[in-house]
Design a protein around this motif. Sequence first.
Motif, short mmCIF file in Angstrom:
data_model
loop_
_atom_site.label_atom_id
_atom_site.label_comp_id
_atom_site.label_asym_id
_atom_site.label_seq_id
_atom_site.Cartn_x
_atom_site.Cartn_y
_atom_site.Cartn_z
N GLY A 31 -42.45 4.97 6.39
CA GLY A 31 -42.22 4.36 5.08
C GLY A 31 -43.43 4.21 4.21
O GLY A 31 -43.33 3.63 3.12
N GLU A 32 -44.57 4.75 4.62
CA GLU A 32 -45.76 4.62 3.78
C GLU A 32 -46.05 5.93 3.05
O GLU A 32 -45.52 6.99 3.40
CB GLU A 32 -46.98 4.22 4.61
CG GLU A 32 -47.53 5.32 5.51
CD GLU A 32 -48.83 4.90 6.21
OE1 GLU A 32 -49.38 3.84 5.87
OE2 GLU A 32 -49.29 5.65 7.10
N SER A 33 -46.90 5.85 2.04
CA SER A 33 -47.51 7.04 1.44
C SER A 33 -48.95 7.07 1.93
O SER A 33 -49.73 6.15 1.65
CB SER A 33 -47.46 6.98 -0.08
OG SER A 33 -46.17 7.29 -0.56
N ARG A 186 -42.10 6.18 -5.03
CA ARG A 186 -41.94 4.78 -4.65
C ARG A 186 -40.48 4.47 -4.33
O ARG A 186 -40.18 3.75 -3.36
CB ARG A 186 -42.45 3.87 -5.77
CG ARG A 186 -43.96 4.02 -6.03
CD ARG A 186 -44.43 3.10 -7.14
NE ARG A 186 -45.82 3.35 -7.48
CZ ARG A 186 -46.23 3.96 -8.59
NH1 ARG A 186 -45.33 4.38 -9.49
NH2 ARG A 186 -47.50 4.16 -8.83
N GLN A 189 -39.66 5.99 -0.97
CA GLN A 189 -40.25 5.19 0.09
C GLN A 189 -39.35 4.01 0.46
O GLN A 189 -39.15 3.70 1.64
CB GLN A 189 -41.62 4.65 -0.34
CG GLN A 189 -42.79 5.56 -0.02
CD GLN A 189 -44.09 4.88 -0.36
OE1 GLN A 189 -44.64 5.11 -1.42
NE2 GLN A 189 -44.57 4.03 0.52
N THR A 194 -41.19 8.93 4.16
CA THR A 194 -42.63 8.80 4.37
C THR A 194 -43.34 10.02 3.78
O THR A 194 -42.87 11.15 3.94
CB THR A 194 -42.94 8.71 5.88
OG1 THR A 194 -42.24 7.59 6.41
CG2 THR A 194 -44.42 8.55 6.13
N CYS A 209 -50.76 5.41 -2.93
CA CYS A 209 -50.85 5.43 -1.46
C CYS A 209 -51.28 4.07 -0.90
O CYS A 209 -51.97 3.29 -1.56
CB CYS A 209 -51.85 6.49 -1.00
SG CYS A 209 -51.30 8.17 -1.38
#
Length: 500
Positions: A31-33, A186, A189, A194, A209
Amino acid sequence: MTRPLVAAEGIVKRYGPTVALRDGRLTVETGESHALVGRNGAGKSTLVSILTGLHTPDAGTVSFDGEAAPPLSDRDAWRRKVACVYQKPTVVPGLTVAENLFINRQPTGRGGLISWRRMQAQAAELLDTWDVRVAPDAITAELKVEDRQLVEIARALSFGARFIVLDEPTAQLDNREIERLFDRMRGLQESGVTFLFISHHLQEVYEVCQTVTVLRDARWITTAPVADLPRGALVEAMAGEEVAEREAVARPAPPADAPLRLDVRGLTGVGDVFEDVDLTIRRGEVVGLAGSSGSGKIELAESLAGLHTPTGGQAELDGARLPFGDVSAALRAGVGCVPRDRHEQGLVSGMTIGDNATMSVPDRLGRYGLVGTTAKRSFARDLIQRLDIHAEGPEQPVSDLSGGNAQKVVMARALASDPRLLVLINPTAGVDVKSKESLLARVDSARDDGTAVLVVSDELDDLRRCDRVLVLFHGRVVAEHPAGWHDHQLIASIEGVDRG
C-alpha cells in the motif's frame, strides 16, 4: 510483523565483464509508494528487470508476499504479481481501450468468436472499478499520455497484480498532467495498490512517495522514510560521500570580448521536448549541457547537429543561420558531432578505420569527386596519431577495435572537418579510463584551437572540462553552474531539488 509485499536481497547481476548490480536490495510494504532513485548507471533498470521477471539474478533472492518469485518461464504468474508501466507506452495505439485491456484474452461467444459486446462491458466495468475515466471504445492513440498510462495500470490490475512499477512516468507530462497522475496514484493506493516509483526528479519523490531507496555504483546505499530524509542528504546519498566535495576544475573563462560563435534563441523542439532555449558559446569556450534522461538535452544537441528540425526559434554559427534537419548541410556549415551511440550512429562496422575517419571530408582527399587512396591513407594516419588510436593502421576494420579506440575513430571523424562548433553527446560512454582521458584531452585541444564545444553528458567527469554547465529540466534551462561547481550542486539541479 507483517511480511513485505516485495523483498529483494543481495541481488547480483553480471552481463559479461560488466557488473550491473553487485548488492541490490529493496523492501516494499503493501500500500505504499516507494521511490527507487540513483544516477544513471546506478543499477535501477537492472533491478527492475529482475523484479518484473525479465532476467534472473546471478545471486540473491526475490519474494512476493513471502513467497519465492515464480520461474521466468511462468509469465502468467509474473503478471499476477507485478507489472511495469514504462516511459514509452506499451499499448497498441491503433486499437481501442477495450481491445488493449483484453489483448490476447478476448472474451468469446458462440463458435469461439470474439464477443465484442462482452469485451466492451467488461472493459467498462474494469475502468469503473479503478476509476479510469476513459471510454472503452476510444482509440488509444487519441488518448492523453497520462490516460494511456492509466489504461496500462488498469490492464495490469486486471491480471491480479497489486504491485506496479512506474518507470519515469512523468517524463512526457506537463505539470497539470503530473498532478492528475499523482492524484490517481493516491486513490489507487487507498484501494490497496502498491507502487515502485522511479524518477530523476526528486521533488516528485517528496510529493508522492512515503519511502525511498537509493542505489549508487550498482549497490544499495540506504532505505528511509521520505519525511526523515532531507533533500540535501538524499542528493549526497546519490552522489556519494567520496565525491560529494569534489569540484570541477576552475579554469580561466574565455575573454568577455571573445567572438560569439553559437547563438541560439528561443529554440523549441517537436513535442516541446525542449522549449524556448537560449544558448550561447564563445570562441574557445566549452559549455556543458546536463539533465535527466527526459530533460531534452540530447534532442537539443542533435538538433544543432542537423538531426532534427525544431518547431520554433533559430541558431546562428558565426552569424550564419544553422540549417536544421540536414546533417550534411550542418557539416558544411561547420558543425562536427560525436553522436550518442557509436554503434548505431557513429560507425560503419564493415568499413576500415580510414574510411570511417575520413568519410566526412571526401573533398579534401581528391578532386572531381574522386578520393585518392594515398591522400586518404595519409589523412587517416594523421588522425590516428592525433587521437592516439591503437591500431595496426588505416586499413584495419573498425570492428576489430576496442570500445575506447572505436570511440576515438568517431571523435577523429568529428574533428576531421576542423569544425567551428563541436557537439559531443556522451563522448566517453562505455570506454576505459585511459581512453576517457584521451578523448577529454581532445576537448581541451579543441578549446585551444578556438572551437566552440557543446558537451552533453551524464558523466560528471565529462562536464568538469567545461567552462560552465547549463541544466535542462523538463525541456527548459533552469540553472547555470560556472566551473568550480561541487558534484552535489550540479546533481541537485539535475534532479530538480532546491538545496536551500
